[in-house]
Design a protein around this motif. Structure first.
Motif, PDB file in Angstrom:
ATOM      1  N   VAL A   1       0.832  -1.205   0.000  1.00 53.61           N
ATOM      2  CA  VAL A   1       0.000   0.000   0.000  1.00 53.61           C
ATOM      3  C   VAL A   1       0.867   1.256   0.000  1.00 53.61           C
ATOM      4  CG1 VAL A   1      -1.616   1.347   1.398  1.00 53.61           C
ATOM      5  CG2 VAL A   1      -2.002  -1.100   1.071  1.00 53.61           C
ATOM      6  N   LEU A   2       1.949   1.215   0.744  1.00 54.87           N
ATOM      7  CA  LEU A   2       2.831   2.372   0.856  1.00 54.87           C
ATOM      8  C   LEU A   2       3.819   2.483  -0.305  1.00 54.87           C
ATOM      9  CD1 LEU A   2       3.578   2.179   4.685  1.00 54.87           C
ATOM     10  CD2 LEU A   2       2.083   3.821   3.520  1.00 54.87           C
ATOM     11  N   GLY A   3       3.851   1.482  -1.170  1.00 54.91           N
ATOM     12  CA  GLY A   3       4.749   1.525  -2.321  1.00 54.91           C
ATOM     13  C   GLY A   3       6.209   1.361  -1.956  1.00 54.91           C
TER      14      GLY A   3
ATOM     15  N   MET B   1      -7.940   4.113   3.679  1.00 52.44           N
ATOM     16  CA  MET B   1      -7.482   2.861   4.255  1.00 52.44           C
ATOM     17  C   MET B   1      -6.489   3.123   5.380  1.00 52.44           C
ATOM     18  SD  MET B   1      -5.405  -0.323   2.500  1.00 52.44           S
ATOM     19  CE  MET B   1      -6.671  -0.695   1.290  1.00 52.44           C
ATOM     20  N   THR B   2      -6.683   2.414   6.478  1.00 54.58           N
ATOM     21  CA  THR B   2      -5.745   2.490   7.597  1.00 54.58           C
ATOM     22  C   THR B   2      -5.279   1.081   7.948  1.00 54.58           C
ATOM     23  OG1 THR B   2      -7.371   2.222   9.370  1.00 54.58           O
ATOM     24  CG2 THR B   2      -7.000   4.481   8.531  1.00 54.58           C
ATOM     25  N   GLN B   3      -4.400   1.034   8.930  1.00 50.32           N
ATOM     26  CA  GLN B   3      -3.910  -0.259   9.396  1.00 50.32           C
ATOM     27  C   GLN B   3      -5.044  -1.121   9.942  1.00 50.32           C
ATOM     28  OE1 GLN B   3      -1.743  -3.170   9.384  1.00 50.32           O
ATOM     29  NE2 GLN B   3      -0.633  -1.260   8.915  1.00 50.32           N
ATOM     30  N   ALA B   4      -6.111  -0.503  10.419  1.00 55.92           N
ATOM     31  CA  ALA B   4      -7.254  -1.269  10.901  1.00 55.92           C
ATOM     32  C   ALA B   4      -7.836  -2.124   9.785  1.00 55.92           C
ATOM     33  CB  ALA B   4      -8.310  -0.327  11.471  1.00 55.92           C
ATOM     34  N   ASP B   5      -8.009  -1.561   8.603  1.00 51.20           N
ATOM     35  CA  ASP B   5      -8.564  -2.308   7.477  1.00 51.20           C
ATOM     36  C   ASP B   5      -7.644  -3.471   7.092  1.00 51.20           C
ATOM     37  OD1 ASP B   5     -10.869  -0.412   6.739  1.00 51.20           O
ATOM     38  OD2 ASP B   5      -9.135   0.922   6.698  1.00 51.20           O
ATOM     39  N   ILE B   6      -6.359  -3.189   6.998  1.00 52.54           N
ATOM     40  CA  ILE B   6      -5.400  -4.205   6.595  1.00 52.54           C
ATOM     41  C   ILE B   6      -5.364  -5.344   7.598  1.00 52.54           C
ATOM     42  CG2 ILE B   6      -2.935  -4.655   6.211  1.00 52.54           C
ATOM     43  CD1 ILE B   6      -2.750  -1.713   5.193  1.00 52.54           C
TER      44      ILE B   6
END
Length: 211
Positions: free
Chosen positions: A21-23, A157-162
């Motif tokens: 996600v962060l590339g 999107m945050t770390q919660a979703d991931i």
């Protein structure tokens, strides 16, 4: 950077998805904590994954430590955890629920894999099942509350979703734990799992070897 660990671990996978996600590019070492424990201990004395080897050769381990480093690397504007306030607290609570459920799922897998059938402790397995159910029930309630929003916290999107997606998928693949009683959560996880970055780092669960 080098990421050590198999993608069927929800903790390794949440790091890999976050990197995607962060590339942030990385090499992958598909090492098992069973089969490749000696190799992993060369980098992490606990022999656990995920372990991240930085370009500087500094080594980070435990997914929360690795993810904190990634957020610091990309800066507050792109970080996957909100910087402060109620959104940060909500995200951390959701992560705690999801990783707690995954921890209990791992315990159930280990009970099945490492203990002979006549040595398995039914009350312990029941306790783990109740804890997973309680965590998923709480996540279901939050998903219902956020039914009109694309993401679990805020508007991106945050770390919660991931973490919720990775941990719930692990529980269904490895235990297996049925998400049908949690329809809002199941629908959200399914929606995340079709995203390319999630598909890229998903492999079928492979139970650890007993030797």
């Amino acid at each position: 950077m080098i990421l050590i660990g198999m993608f069927d671990s929800p903790f390794v996978r949440r790091v890999a998805v976050s990197l995607g996600v962060l590339g942030l590019p990385f090499e992958h070492r598909d090492w098992s904590t069973g089969r490749d424990a000696a190799q992993i201990r060369q980098y992490n004395p606990l022999g656990r994954v995920p372990t991240l080897v930085l370009d500087s050769e500094e080594v980070l381990f435990e997914s929360s430590v690795v993810l904190d480093y990634l957020d610091q690397t990309v800066g507050a504007a792109r970080a996957l955890l909100p910087a402060s306030g109620i959104e940060r607290r909500q995200a951390l609570q959701l992560v705690a629920l999801a990783t707690g459920a995954a921890d209990k799922a791992v315990s159930m897998v280990y009970e099945r894999v490492y203990r002979p059938e006549d040595k398995r402790h039914a009350p312990w397995l029941e306790r783990c099942t109740v804890q997973i159910d309680s965590a998923l029930t709480a996540l279901e309630a939050h998903c219902i509350q956020r039914k009109d929003h694309d993401w679990l916290v805020g508007e991106r999107m945050t770390q919660a979703d991931i973490t919720v997606a990775c941990c719930c998928t692990f529980a269904t693949d490895a235990v297996p734990f049925d998400l049908a009683p949690y329809p809002a959560l199941a629908a959200r996880v399914a929606r995340y799992e079709v995203l390319p970055v999630f598909q890229q780092f998903h492999v079928a669960f492979d139970a650890p070897a007993t030797t």
